[in-house]
Structure formats: structure tokens, C-alpha cells
Motif scaffolding. Structure first.
Motif, short mmCIF file in Angstrom:
data_model
loop_
_atom_site.label_atom_id
_atom_site.label_comp_id
_atom_site.label_asym_id
_atom_site.label_seq_id
_atom_site.Cartn_x
_atom_site.Cartn_y
_atom_site.Cartn_z
N GLY A 227 0.82 -1.22 0.00
CA GLY A 227 0.00 0.00 0.00
C GLY A 227 0.85 1.26 0.00
N ALA A 228 1.93 1.27 0.80
CA ALA A 228 2.81 2.43 0.84
C ALA A 228 3.50 2.65 -0.50
N ALA A 229 3.86 1.56 -1.18
CA ALA A 229 4.51 1.69 -2.48
C ALA A 229 3.56 2.29 -3.51
N ILE A 230 2.30 1.90 -3.48
CA ILE A 230 1.32 2.49 -4.40
C ILE A 230 1.20 3.99 -4.14
N ALA A 231 1.16 4.37 -2.87
CA ALA A 231 1.05 5.79 -2.52
C ALA A 231 2.26 6.57 -3.03
N ARG A 232 3.45 6.00 -2.90
CA ARG A 232 4.66 6.68 -3.38
C ARG A 232 4.66 6.77 -4.91
N ALA A 233 4.16 5.74 -5.56
CA ALA A 233 4.11 5.76 -7.02
C ALA A 233 3.17 6.85 -7.53
N GLU A 234 2.12 7.10 -6.79
CA GLU A 234 1.16 8.15 -7.17
C GLU A 234 1.80 9.54 -7.19
N GLU A 235 2.87 9.72 -6.41
CA GLU A 235 3.51 11.03 -6.31
C GLU A 235 4.41 11.35 -7.49
N ILE A 236 4.72 10.37 -8.33
CA ILE A 236 5.61 10.60 -9.47
C ILE A 236 4.84 11.32 -10.57
N ALA A 237 5.37 12.42 -11.04
CA ALA A 237 4.72 13.19 -12.10
C ALA A 237 4.61 12.36 -13.38
N ALA A 238 3.55 12.59 -14.13
CA ALA A 238 3.28 11.79 -15.34
C ALA A 238 4.39 11.91 -16.38
N ASP A 239 5.09 13.06 -16.41
CA ASP A 239 6.13 13.26 -17.42
C ASP A 239 7.53 13.01 -16.87
N ASP A 240 7.65 12.50 -15.66
CA ASP A 240 8.97 12.23 -15.07
C ASP A 240 9.51 10.92 -15.63
N ARG A 241 10.85 10.81 -15.68
CA ARG A 241 11.48 9.60 -16.21
C ARG A 241 12.69 9.24 -15.34
N PRO A 242 12.96 7.95 -15.16
CA PRO A 242 14.17 7.55 -14.44
C PRO A 242 15.41 7.87 -15.27
N ASP A 243 16.54 8.05 -14.60
CA ASP A 243 17.80 8.37 -15.26
C ASP A 243 18.47 7.07 -15.70
N LEU A 244 18.36 6.76 -16.97
CA LEU A 244 18.97 5.55 -17.52
C LEU A 244 20.16 5.87 -18.41
N SER A 245 20.77 7.03 -18.20
CA SER A 245 21.86 7.46 -19.06
C SER A 245 23.06 6.51 -19.03
#
Length: 344
Positions: free
Chosen positions: A295-313
Motif C-alpha cells: 500500500g505504501a509503495a502504491i502511494a509513493r508511485a502516485e507522487e511521481i509526475a506523469a512526465d517524469d522519467r528515471p535516469d537511464l543514461s
């Protein structure tokens, strides 16, 4: 023996098919595009009779396995011949460390051959920065590349609030049954869990179906997934849960991150390092999977902006071919330690 102008490398994988691991396909493309390198895909004829400078192994256990006892015995005999040929011709083995340990449930004969294979390995390639190598073993680290370009041709649907996804092969050690039980203990009518992938046995498939049937919020699809299916499932998910009991290298984690979705994984040295690399909010870790943790992980995932991306450089494939060529070339120095390094 000096390094040839053009290194011929015999890979341990056959020509790619539609079901081939994307990592292998992208690696082959990178190697084929590398000047100074000639690549041969696997056949027993090529491996036993062909002329090449380096043998590159990925999953050596595949060489000794068969769909029947007779086929397994034949392949084990061929692998012994291959190891003898490599020893006589002093052909070095380079091994990518996809797995750190021998597979479970294999025979004593398979175990003996694989240990011999390991002793004959000249250089090991780690796919992440936390790979541990035997003391004194020659090694290189070439990070597992991302899947952004691989999935670029497929539609990427928007994430759906409260949807959790699991995808990939379903095996006991991947913790799918545990995920189903934990999700069932998580309240919330707006939550959904989708589990999709091919089980390793019918017994496991029946167990997954039985657990899923207890909760109407769970959907399962027990079949091989095409790339378009993976892009769709991951895209619609707010969070990807991959509760592997032993996680070191995971193409599934990198596929989810390449599709810009956070992952929930066990906490260990490898996943801690990945979180530091790509961003803490993208790699959520736990010590014990519980409904509260999920449940806590779902809540944290909700906070990520729709246009944000992880750094895979650091996971670009642009330099992978050259890095592998340098690793292959290094084996010639290892075979002749008196020869000074190039440029000395």
C-alpha cells in the motif's frame, strides 16, 4: 599469442527468434556494428568445428540441458567435447554473469560440467556494479543496457490509478504466489493486480489460478507475452511489483524503468545501487513484503509526475559493442602474461 586485427567471437546463443531475450538481440546488434569484431551465433557444428578466437557464454546451463534424458545426455557429451576443444586450442572463455549461482535441481553430471566450465573461464563480465567475482578472477563490468529503444515502436498507454502489474516468466523464486497473497490482504476497491507471464510448470500455474480466484480484483494471463503486451501492461500500471526472492540481474526491472514505471523489489545491495543510479522514487525496496508495504509503495508511485522519467543514461547501448570488444581483447593478454599491455 598476440591479438588479431579482427577478433572472431563464438557466442553461446543461436540466431535470435521472436521469443529470444531482448538483451541478447540488442547485444548482438551492438556487436555486429562494432569494427574489428566478427560474431558467430551458436550451432554445435560451428562451436566444435569452426575457427574463432573467443567463446562467449551467457547461460552455460542451457548447453547441458535437454527436453528428455537422452537429449540432455547428448548435449552434455557435446559440451564436454567443446570444453576439450577450447582447452586444446587455448581458446579463452568469456562469460556474462547473468546468474551468480548454479541452477537448482540439476544432476551431479550437469553440476560437474558447469563447474569445469567455470574453472575454464578466462574473464567474467558483470552486468551491474555489485556483481561479486571469485578472488583474483579477471573481470569487467558492462552494465545491462536499457529497453527504451526496444519498446519505442509500441503504444505507451497512460497509467491507471491503483493498478499494480507483474510480468515475465513465473517461477517459484520470483515470488508471484506471495504477491497474490499479500495483495489479497490489502483493502481497497479501487486497486487492481494483473499477473501475466508463462509459468514454469502446470503445478505452479494451478497454484497461481487458485490464489487469484480468491480476489476479484486480480486478473491473470498465464501465457508468453509479446513485446506489445508488455508495453501495454506496464504502461497501464502505476507500479510494477517484482518480488523475486533472489534479485541480482533483472531484465524485467530495466524493462519497467525503460517504460517509465516505478518498481517494487526486495532491498539488497544491487537494488540499493540501482536506486542511487536511476532515482530513489523509481526503485522502491522492502525487507518483507506485506500489505502495508504494498500500500505504501502504491502511494509513493502516485507522487511521481506523469512526465517524469528515471535516469537511464548509464544504460545506453551506444558503447556496449566496443566495451565487449575490449573485454575479448583483454583475454589475449591474460593468455600471455609476459606480453606487455598495448601502448606500454
Amino acid at each position: 599469442m598476440s591479438r588479431p586485427e579482427r577478433i572472431v567471437v563464438q557466442q553461446s546463443f543461436p540466431p535470435p527468434r521472436p521469443t529470444t531475450n531482448p538483451y541478447i538481440v540488442m547485444l548482438l546488434d551492438a556487436l555486429l556494428a562494432t569494427p574489428g569484431l566478427e560474431v558467430r551465433t551458436f550451432s554445435w557444428r560451428s562451436a566444435l568445428l569452426g575457427r574463432y578466437d573467443v567463446f562467449h557464454a551467457h547461460w552455460p546451463e542451457i548447453l547441458v540441458a535437454g527436453h528428455s534424458p537422452l537429449k540432455a545426455l547428448v548435449r552434455q557429451g557435446l559440451t564436454v567435447l567443446l570444453l576439450l576443444r577450447l582447452a586444446v586450442t587455448r581458446t579463452p572463455i568469456v562469460r556474462s554473469m547473468h546468474n551468480l549461482h548454479l541452477p537448482q535441481g540439476i544432476s551431479r553430471r550437469e553440476r560437474a560440467i558447469l563447474r569445469w566450465f567455470d574453472r575454464r573461464t578466462a574473464l567474467r563480465i558483470g552486468l551491474n556494479p555489485t556483481t561479486l567475482f571469485p578472488p583474483g578472477a579477471a573481470h569487467e563490468t558492462i552494465l545491462h543496457g536499457d529497453y527504451r529503444e526496444w519498446f519505442a515502436a509500441y503504444p505507451h498507454p497512460g497509467r491507471e490509478a491503483g493498478r499494480i502489474g507483474y510480468f515475465g516468466l513465473i517461477r517459484r523464486y520470483k515470488g508471484v504466489e506471495e504477491l497474490l497473497e499479500v495483495f489479497a490482504g490489502l483493502p481497497g476497491d479501487g486497486l487492481r493486480l494483473t499477473v501475466a507471464g508463462r509459468p514454469s510448470s502446470e503445478e505452479l500455474a494451478e497454484s497461481v489460478r487458485a490464489l487469484a480466484a480468491r480476489d476479484p480484483r486480480i486478473a491473470v494471463r498465464l501465457a508468453f507475452l509479446e513485446d506489445a503486451d508488455i508495453a501495454d501492461l506496464v504502461g497501464r500500471s502505476q507500479l510494477i511489483a517484482l518480488p523475486y526472492r533472489d534479485m541480482h540481474n533483472s531484465g524485467g526491472v530495466l524493462a519497467a524503468l525503460s517504460l517509465d514505471r516505478p518498481v517494487l523489489v526486495p532491498g539488497n545491495e544491487t537494488t540499493e545501487a540501482l536506486a542511487r543510479e536511476v532515482g530513489e522514487q523509481w526503485v522502491l525496496r522492502y525487507d518483507e513484503l506485506t500489505p502495508e508495504v504494498l500500500g505504501a509503495a502504491i502511494a509513493r508511485a502516485e507522487e511521481i509526475a506523469a512526465d517524469d522519467r528515471p535516469d537511464l543514461s548509464a544504460r545506453s547501448w551506444a558503447d556496449a559493442g566496443r566495451r565487449h570488444l575490449d573485454a575479448y581483447a583483454r583475454t589475449f593478454t591474460l593468455r600471455n602474461p609476459r606480453r606487455p599491455p598495448e601502448g606500454a
